[in-house]
Design a protein around this motif. Structure first.
Motif, PDB file in Angstrom:
ATOM      1  N   ARG A   5       0.844  -1.184   0.000  1.00 18.55           N
ATOM      2  CA  ARG A   5       0.000   0.000   0.000  1.00 18.55           C
ATOM      3  C   ARG A   5       0.884   1.241   0.000  1.00 18.55           C
ATOM      4  O   ARG A   5       1.762   1.401   0.845  1.00 18.55           O
ATOM      5  CB  ARG A   5      -0.888  -0.007   1.227  1.00 18.55           C
ATOM      6  N   ILE A   6       0.635   2.106  -0.951  1.00 20.89           N
ATOM      7  CA  ILE A   6       1.396   3.349  -1.042  1.00 20.89           C
ATOM      8  C   ILE A   6       0.526   4.480  -0.507  1.00 20.89           C
ATOM      9  O   ILE A   6      -0.611   4.655  -0.943  1.00 20.89           O
ATOM     10  CB  ILE A   6       1.799   3.642  -2.502  1.00 20.89           C
ATOM     11  N   THR A   7       1.056   5.215   0.441  1.00 23.04           N
ATOM     12  CA  THR A   7       0.323   6.356   0.971  1.00 23.04           C
ATOM     13  C   THR A   7       0.983   7.639   0.492  1.00 23.04           C
ATOM     14  O   THR A   7       2.195   7.795   0.561  1.00 23.04           O
ATOM     15  CB  THR A   7       0.282   6.350   2.514  1.00 23.04           C
ATOM     16  N   VAL A   8       0.153   8.501  -0.019  1.00 28.10           N
ATOM     17  CA  VAL A   8       0.631   9.796  -0.491  1.00 28.10           C
ATOM     18  C   VAL A   8       0.565  10.762   0.681  1.00 28.10           C
ATOM     19  O   VAL A   8      -0.468  10.871   1.341  1.00 28.10           O
ATOM     20  CB  VAL A   8      -0.251  10.301  -1.658  1.00 28.10           C
ATOM     21  N   PRO A   9       1.665  11.457   0.967  1.00 27.58           N
ATOM     22  CA  PRO A   9       1.624  12.385   2.095  1.00 27.58           C
ATOM     23  C   PRO A   9       0.644  13.530   1.842  1.00 27.58           C
ATOM     24  O   PRO A   9       0.486  13.987   0.716  1.00 27.58           O
ATOM     25  CB  PRO A   9       3.063  12.895   2.195  1.00 27.58           C
ATOM     26  N   CYS A  10      -0.015  13.942   2.898  1.00 27.64           N
ATOM     27  CA  CYS A  10      -0.965  15.044   2.831  1.00 27.64           C
ATOM     28  C   CYS A  10      -0.189  16.357   2.945  1.00 27.64           C
ATOM     29  O   CYS A  10       0.615  16.512   3.864  1.00 27.64           O
ATOM     30  CB  CYS A  10      -1.958  14.911   3.979  1.00 27.64           C
ATOM     31  N   PRO A  11      -0.411  17.292   2.018  1.00 23.71           N
ATOM     32  CA  PRO A  11       0.300  18.573   2.126  1.00 23.71           C
ATOM     33  C   PRO A  11      -0.005  19.258   3.457  1.00 23.71           C
ATOM     34  O   PRO A  11      -1.111  19.140   3.988  1.00 23.71           O
ATOM     35  CB  PRO A  11      -0.252  19.403   0.963  1.00 23.71           C
ATOM     36  N   THR A  12       0.957  19.986   3.977  1.00 24.77           N
ATOM     37  CA  THR A  12       0.750  20.725   5.216  1.00 24.77           C
ATOM     38  C   THR A  12      -0.152  21.926   4.952  1.00 24.77           C
ATOM     39  O   THR A  12      -0.339  22.343   3.797  1.00 24.77           O
ATOM     40  CB  THR A  12       2.088  21.240   5.779  1.00 24.77           C
ATOM     41  N   GLU A  13      -0.673  22.497   6.012  1.00 26.32           N
ATOM     42  CA  GLU A  13      -1.478  23.703   5.895  1.00 26.32           C
ATOM     43  C   GLU A  13      -0.640  24.819   5.260  1.00 26.32           C
ATOM     44  O   GLU A  13      -1.128  25.578   4.415  1.00 26.32           O
ATOM     45  CB  GLU A  13      -1.982  24.117   7.277  1.00 26.32           C
ATOM     46  N   GLU A  14       0.613  24.908   5.643  1.00 24.01           N
ATOM     47  CA  GLU A  14       1.502  25.921   5.076  1.00 24.01           C
ATOM     48  C   GLU A  14       1.638  25.756   3.562  1.00 24.01           C
ATOM     49  O   GLU A  14       1.540  26.733   2.810  1.00 24.01           O
ATOM     50  CB  GLU A  14       2.884  25.823   5.735  1.00 24.01           C
ATOM     51  N   THR A  15       1.837  24.526   3.099  1.00 25.02           N
ATOM     52  CA  THR A  15       1.946  24.265   1.665  1.00 25.02           C
ATOM     53  C   THR A  15       0.656  24.638   0.949  1.00 25.02           C
ATOM     54  O   THR A  15       0.676  25.273  -0.116  1.00 25.02           O
ATOM     55  CB  THR A  15       2.295  22.782   1.419  1.00 25.02           C
TER      56      THR A  15
END
Length: 129
Positions: A5-15
């Motif tokens: 399973r590949i998980t894509v990181p969630c962008p930060t609020e700052e990004t």
């Protein structure tokens, strides 16, 4: 065989916020009001000394992240509390701020991610709210 399973990181609020302001710079040709949209730097980690200095200067807990100071559709302006797509919660102070500003005639929204914020801004500027 077990599937990996590949998980894509969630962008930060700052990004997300940086991307929103990049879009705003690009879209200001169509919506010149976006040139006045700005971030209100109330959050973030700070040293105790810096936090004390900023509090003395008027920084207040709960104030929304972004303000668009242009009236539309009977509203005085627009406040946006931006959260990342996954995670991040609206704190009671933030909810209270948005409720008070809404009662005072501002359009207030909580948006999960840059794309949701962009859509709300366009709806507001085009008088669709």
């Amino acid at each position: 065989m077990q599937e990996k399973r590949i998980t894509v990181p969630c962008p930060t609020e700052e990004t997300e916020q940086i991307q929103l302001f990049e879009w705003a710079r690009w879209a200001s040709g169509k919506y010149p009001e976006l040139e006045d949209m700005h971030h209100i730097p109330n959050g973030g980690g700070r040293s105790k000394a810096e936090a004390g200095r900023l509090k003395a200067m008027g920084v207040k807990k709960g104030v929304a992240d972004i303000f668009l100071p242009c009236p539309r559709g009977g509203y005085h302006g627009m406040y946006i509390e931006l959260k990342r797509l996954r995670g991040g919660r609206v704190e009671p102070e933030q909810r209270g701020f948005l409720e008070r500003r809404s009662a005072a005639g501002y359009y207030c929204v909580v948006c999960r991610g840059m794309e949701a914020a962009r859509k709300e801004i366009v709806k507001y500027l085009e008088g669709l709210v």
